[in-house]
Design a protein around this motif. Structure first.
Motif, PDB file in Angstrom:
ATOM      1  N   GLU A 138       0.728  -1.222   0.059  1.00 31.16           N
ATOM      2  CA  GLU A 138      -0.244   0.118  -0.032  1.00 31.16           C
ATOM      3  C   GLU A 138       0.569   0.852   0.269  1.00 31.16           C
ATOM      4  OE1 GLU A 138      -2.801  -0.389   3.371  1.00 31.16           O
ATOM      5  OE2 GLU A 138      -3.748  -2.252   2.614  1.00 31.16           O
ATOM      6  N   GLN A 139       2.559   1.651   0.484  1.00 39.43           N
ATOM      7  CA  GLN A 139       3.345   2.233   0.815  1.00 39.43           C
ATOM      8  C   GLN A 139       4.168   2.823  -0.247  1.00 39.43           C
ATOM      9  OE1 GLN A 139       5.224   1.547   4.331  1.00 39.43           O
ATOM     10  NE2 GLN A 139       3.066   2.511   5.792  1.00 39.43           N
ATOM     11  N   HIS A 140       3.795   1.559  -1.315  1.00 33.96           N
ATOM     12  CA  HIS A 140       4.756   0.945  -2.968  1.00 33.96           C
ATOM     13  C   HIS A 140       5.836   1.678  -2.085  1.00 33.96           C
ATOM     14  CE1 HIS A 140       1.019   2.787  -4.572  1.00 33.96           C
ATOM     15  NE2 HIS A 140       0.991   4.059  -3.821  1.00 33.96           N
ATOM     16  N   GLN A 141       5.562   0.347  -1.586  1.00 34.28           N
ATOM     17  CA  GLN A 141       7.454  -0.338  -1.084  1.00 34.28           C
ATOM     18  C   GLN A 141       8.068  -1.751  -1.861  1.00 34.28           C
ATOM     19  OE1 GLN A 141       8.963   0.804   2.745  1.00 34.28           O
ATOM     20  NE2 GLN A 141       7.365   1.961   3.234  1.00 34.28           N
ATOM     21  N   MET A 142       6.871  -1.476  -2.607  1.00 32.62           N
ATOM     22  CA  MET A 142       7.385  -3.197  -3.501  1.00 32.62           C
ATOM     23  C   MET A 142       7.595  -2.270  -4.657  1.00 32.62           C
ATOM     24  SD  MET A 142       6.962  -5.195  -0.304  1.00 32.62           S
ATOM     25  CE  MET A 142       6.632  -7.150  -1.704  1.00 32.62           C
ATOM     26  N   GLN A 143       8.752  -2.669  -5.596  1.00 38.17           N
ATOM     27  CA  GLN A 143       8.829  -2.382  -6.748  1.00 38.17           C
ATOM     28  C   GLN A 143       8.686  -4.069  -7.959  1.00 38.17           C
ATOM     29  OE1 GLN A 143      12.109  -1.804  -3.869  1.00 38.17           O
ATOM     30  NE2 GLN A 143      10.301   0.240  -4.303  1.00 38.17           N
ATOM     31  N   LYS A 144       7.612  -3.221  -8.501  1.00 36.62           N
ATOM     32  CA  LYS A 144       7.520  -4.643  -8.690  1.00 36.62           C
ATOM     33  C   LYS A 144       7.908  -4.288 -10.755  1.00 36.62           C
ATOM     34  CE  LYS A 144       3.170  -4.128  -8.320  1.00 36.62           C
ATOM     35  NZ  LYS A 144       1.517  -4.623  -7.766  1.00 36.62           N
ATOM     36  N   SER A 145       8.082  -5.831 -11.420  1.00 38.52           N
ATOM     37  CA  SER A 145       8.414  -5.482 -13.077  1.00 38.52           C
ATOM     38  C   SER A 145       7.498  -6.201 -13.532  1.00 38.52           C
ATOM     39  CB  SER A 145      10.027  -5.736 -13.206  1.00 38.52           C
ATOM     40  OG  SER A 145       9.999  -6.177 -14.243  1.00 38.52           O
ATOM     41  N   TYR A 146       7.368  -6.057 -14.759  1.00 37.15           N
ATOM     42  CA  TYR A 146       6.790  -7.211 -15.634  1.00 37.15           C
ATOM     43  C   TYR A 146       7.059  -7.553 -17.127  1.00 37.15           C
ATOM     44  CZ  TYR A 146       2.884  -7.112 -12.060  1.00 37.15           C
ATOM     45  OH  TYR A 146       2.025  -7.354 -11.539  1.00 37.15           O
TER      46      TYR A 146
ATOM     47  N   ILE B 288       0.041   4.909 -12.472  1.00 33.16           N
ATOM     48  CA  ILE B 288       1.429   5.344 -13.327  1.00 33.16           C
ATOM     49  C   ILE B 288       1.705   4.501 -13.421  1.00 33.16           C
ATOM     50  CG2 ILE B 288       3.513   6.543 -12.982  1.00 33.16           C
ATOM     51  CD1 ILE B 288       2.110   8.437 -11.406  1.00 33.16           C
ATOM     52  N   THR B 289       2.526   4.474 -14.659  1.00 33.22           N
ATOM     53  CA  THR B 289       3.714   3.297 -14.948  1.00 33.22           C
ATOM     54  C   THR B 289       4.354   3.644 -15.821  1.00 33.22           C
ATOM     55  OG1 THR B 289       1.353   1.539 -15.272  1.00 33.22           O
ATOM     56  CG2 THR B 289       2.662   0.600 -16.265  1.00 33.22           C
ATOM     57  N   ASP B 290       5.573   3.090 -15.868  1.00 36.95           N
ATOM     58  CA  ASP B 290       6.574   3.493 -16.487  1.00 36.95           C
ATOM     59  C   ASP B 290       7.276   1.539 -17.252  1.00 36.95           C
ATOM     60  OD1 ASP B 290       6.878   5.245 -15.215  1.00 36.95           O
ATOM     61  OD2 ASP B 290       7.909   4.853 -13.315  1.00 36.95           O
ATOM     62  N   TYR B 291       7.521   2.574 -18.418  1.00 35.49           N
ATOM     63  CA  TYR B 291       8.034   1.798 -19.726  1.00 35.49           C
ATOM     64  C   TYR B 291       9.026   0.980 -19.866  1.00 35.49           C
ATOM     65  CZ  TYR B 291       7.060   4.790 -23.660  1.00 35.49           C
ATOM     66  OH  TYR B 291       6.881   5.817 -24.426  1.00 35.49           O
ATOM     67  N   GLN B 292      10.205   0.481 -20.559  1.00 33.29           N
ATOM     68  CA  GLN B 292      11.336   0.585 -20.962  1.00 33.29           C
ATOM     69  C   GLN B 292      11.370  -0.776 -22.804  1.00 33.29           C
ATOM     70  OE1 GLN B 292      14.235  -0.009 -18.603  1.00 33.29           O
ATOM     71  NE2 GLN B 292      16.074  -0.065 -20.476  1.00 33.29           N
ATOM     72  N   HIS B 293      11.738  -0.217 -22.899  1.00 33.64           N
ATOM     73  CA  HIS B 293      11.518  -0.977 -24.804  1.00 33.64           C
ATOM     74  C   HIS B 293      13.010  -1.470 -24.684  1.00 33.64           C
ATOM     75  CE1 HIS B 293      13.349  -1.844 -28.754  1.00 33.64           C
ATOM     76  NE2 HIS B 293      12.408  -2.069 -29.085  1.00 33.64           N
ATOM     77  N   LEU B 294      13.019  -3.387 -24.413  1.00 32.58           N
ATOM     78  CA  LEU B 294      14.164  -4.746 -25.164  1.00 32.58           C
ATOM     79  C   LEU B 294      13.864  -4.861 -26.136  1.00 32.58           C
ATOM     80  CD1 LEU B 294      12.688  -6.176 -21.399  1.00 32.58           C
ATOM     81  CD2 LEU B 294      14.567  -4.695 -21.911  1.00 32.58           C
TER      82      LEU B 294
ATOM     83  N   VAL C  72       8.749  -5.398 -24.283  1.00 30.71           N
ATOM     84  CA  VAL C  72       9.317  -4.229 -23.808  1.00 30.71           C
ATOM     85  C   VAL C  72       8.276  -4.878 -21.856  1.00 30.71           C
ATOM     86  CG1 VAL C  72       7.226  -2.588 -24.619  1.00 30.71           C
ATOM     87  CG2 VAL C  72       6.467  -3.520 -22.891  1.00 30.71           C
ATOM     88  N   GLN C  73       9.242  -4.567 -20.877  1.00 35.98           N
ATOM     89  CA  GLN C  73       9.155  -4.248 -19.409  1.00 35.98           C
ATOM     90  C   GLN C  73       8.462  -2.900 -18.610  1.00 35.98           C
ATOM     91  OE1 GLN C  73      13.271  -5.001 -17.523  1.00 35.98           O
ATOM     92  NE2 GLN C  73      12.892  -6.118 -16.051  1.00 35.98           N
ATOM     93  N   LEU C  74       7.754  -3.171 -17.917  1.00 37.92           N
ATOM     94  CA  LEU C  74       6.897  -2.700 -17.065  1.00 37.92           C
ATOM     95  C   LEU C  74       6.794  -2.096 -16.353  1.00 37.92           C
ATOM     96  CD1 LEU C  74       3.739  -3.419 -19.736  1.00 37.92           C
ATOM     97  CD2 LEU C  74       4.992  -1.574 -19.667  1.00 37.92           C
ATOM     98  N   PHE C  75       6.645  -0.963 -15.053  1.00 32.69           N
ATOM     99  CA  PHE C  75       7.227  -1.000 -13.769  1.00 32.69           C
ATOM    100  C   PHE C  75       5.731  -0.352 -13.398  1.00 32.69           C
ATOM    101  CE2 PHE C  75      11.044  -1.058 -16.353  1.00 32.69           C
ATOM    102  CZ  PHE C  75      12.226  -1.357 -15.258  1.00 32.69           C
ATOM    103  N   PRO C  76       4.932  -0.900 -12.649  1.00 28.03           N
ATOM    104  CA  PRO C  76       3.555   0.217 -12.191  1.00 28.03           C
ATOM    105  C   PRO C  76       4.395   0.894 -10.829  1.00 28.03           C
ATOM    106  CG  PRO C  76       3.685  -2.960 -11.606  1.00 28.03           C
ATOM    107  CD  PRO C  76       4.673  -2.163 -12.487  1.00 28.03           C
ATOM    108  N   GLN C  77       3.610   1.657 -10.867  1.00 27.60           N
ATOM    109  CA  GLN C  77       4.157   3.239  -9.764  1.00 27.60           C
ATOM    110  C   GLN C  77       2.928   2.934  -8.991  1.00 27.60           C
ATOM    111  OE1 GLN C  77       7.245   4.135  -9.615  1.00 27.60           O
ATOM    112  NE2 GLN C  77       7.576   2.355 -11.313  1.00 27.60           N
ATOM    113  N   THR C  78       1.463   2.260  -9.790  1.00 27.62           N
ATOM    114  CA  THR C  78       0.122   2.345  -8.632  1.00 27.62           C
ATOM    115  C   THR C  78      -0.352   0.715  -8.741  1.00 27.62           C
ATOM    116  OG1 THR C  78      -0.392   3.260 -10.453  1.00 27.62           O
ATOM    117  CG2 THR C  78      -0.264   5.042  -8.612  1.00 27.62           C
ATOM    118  N   GLY C  79      -1.349   0.481  -7.982  1.00 24.46           N
ATOM    119  CA  GLY C  79      -2.037  -0.679  -8.667  1.00 24.46           C
ATOM    120  C   GLY C  79      -3.188  -0.985  -8.460  1.00 24.46           C
ATOM    121  N   ARG C  80      -3.378  -0.486  -9.798  1.00 25.49           N
ATOM    122  CA  ARG C  80      -5.101   0.349 -10.154  1.00 25.49           C
ATOM    123  C   ARG C  80      -5.256  -0.752 -11.144  1.00 25.49           C
ATOM    124  NH1 ARG C  80      -5.540   3.401  -6.150  1.00 25.49           N
ATOM    125  NH2 ARG C  80      -4.612   5.063  -6.722  1.00 25.49           N
TER     126      ARG C  80
END
Length: 243
Positions: free
Chosen positions: A78-86, A125-131, A151-159
């Motif tokens: 909930e505090q966004h202290q978990m870094q997730k990558s997809y 918010i989602t960050d992305y990076q081309h691979l 692509v690699q996706l890094f969600p900064q929120t969890g909707r």
């Protein structure tokens, strides 16, 4: 048997297969296999889900082994202290890197939320990076060839369905997405590659362990369909082929 990819005295993580629900739901009355119950039976003790993955999404799924740790870890999420990558395979060429800052309306269930009022859009918010990218010599929809990007996706929120909805917003829907994707593109991919899943995979989860304060990184290997697609597209990323 579920693939256990991390375990300590209070936490356990699996590589959830695509198509498996996290836990029982009255909205899916006819399902009989669930990650939570399967893991409980496999290790012989109760587990507490900390977060969720959509049914068609594979990858890192973390559980606690007691209720106190479940509460602590849920607060970290909930505090966004978990870094997730997809990892995701999307339609077309999505190059470079960037941030998608596009609010999403709360999706209400037709049955469970039929008496609820529509809510305002929430910050997402989602960050992305081309691979990588590839052009394949077969028609897809109105196009004579098919273009894809990894692509690699890094969600900064969890909707709800955030990554899938954000990629649709960019006009680069995730391949195999039956809700937000392109039906003709999905059919072309399945017909020509034999791959018929949603190509969205939670490949990494990072956090500071609340007990020993050590940095934990949990990585989930790619399944056979991902490996098959990488081979056909001639994509070589050894760091993603962990068996």
């Amino acid at each position: 048997m579920l693939d256990i990819i991390y375990r300590d005295d209070e936490l356990i993580a699996i590589n959830k297969p695509a198509g498996m629900l996290v836990h029982r739901s009255w909205l899916d009355k006819h399902e009989t296999v669930f990650a939570m119950q399967t893991l409980r039976d496999q290790i012989g003790q109760h587990v507490f889900p900390i977060h969720r993955l959509d049914r068609p999404t594979s990858g890192v799924l973390l559980f606690a082994l007691n209720s106190e740790m479940a509460r602590i870890m849920s607060e970290l999420f909930e505090q966004h202290q978990m870094q997730k990558s997809y990892l995701a395979v999307v339609r077309g060429y999505l190059q470079g890197e960037g941030r998608i800052n596009y609010p999403l309306k709360v999706q209400l269930d037709k049955i469970a939320d039929k008496f609820s009022q529509e809510k305002e859009a929430q910050n997402a918010i989602t960050d992305y990076q081309h691979l990588a990218q590839v052009e394949m010599p077969y028609p897809a929809g109105k196009f004579q060839t098919a273009r894809y990007s990894l692509v690699q996706l890094f969600p900064q929120t969890g909707r709800k369905h955030q990554l899938r909805r954000h990629m649709k917003h960019l006009f680069h829907p995730i391949m195999g997405d039956t809700n937000y994707g392109d039906l003709h593109q999905n059919r072309a991919l399945t017909t020509n590659t034999g791959c018929d899943r949603l190509f969205l995979h939670a490949n990494s989860l990072q956090f500071i362990h609340p007990r020993n304060l050590q940095k934990i990184e949990i990585n989930a290997p790619l399944d056979l369909q991902w490996q098959q697609l990488f081979t056909q597209f001639n994509w070589h990323f050894p760091q993603f082929f962990r068996f």
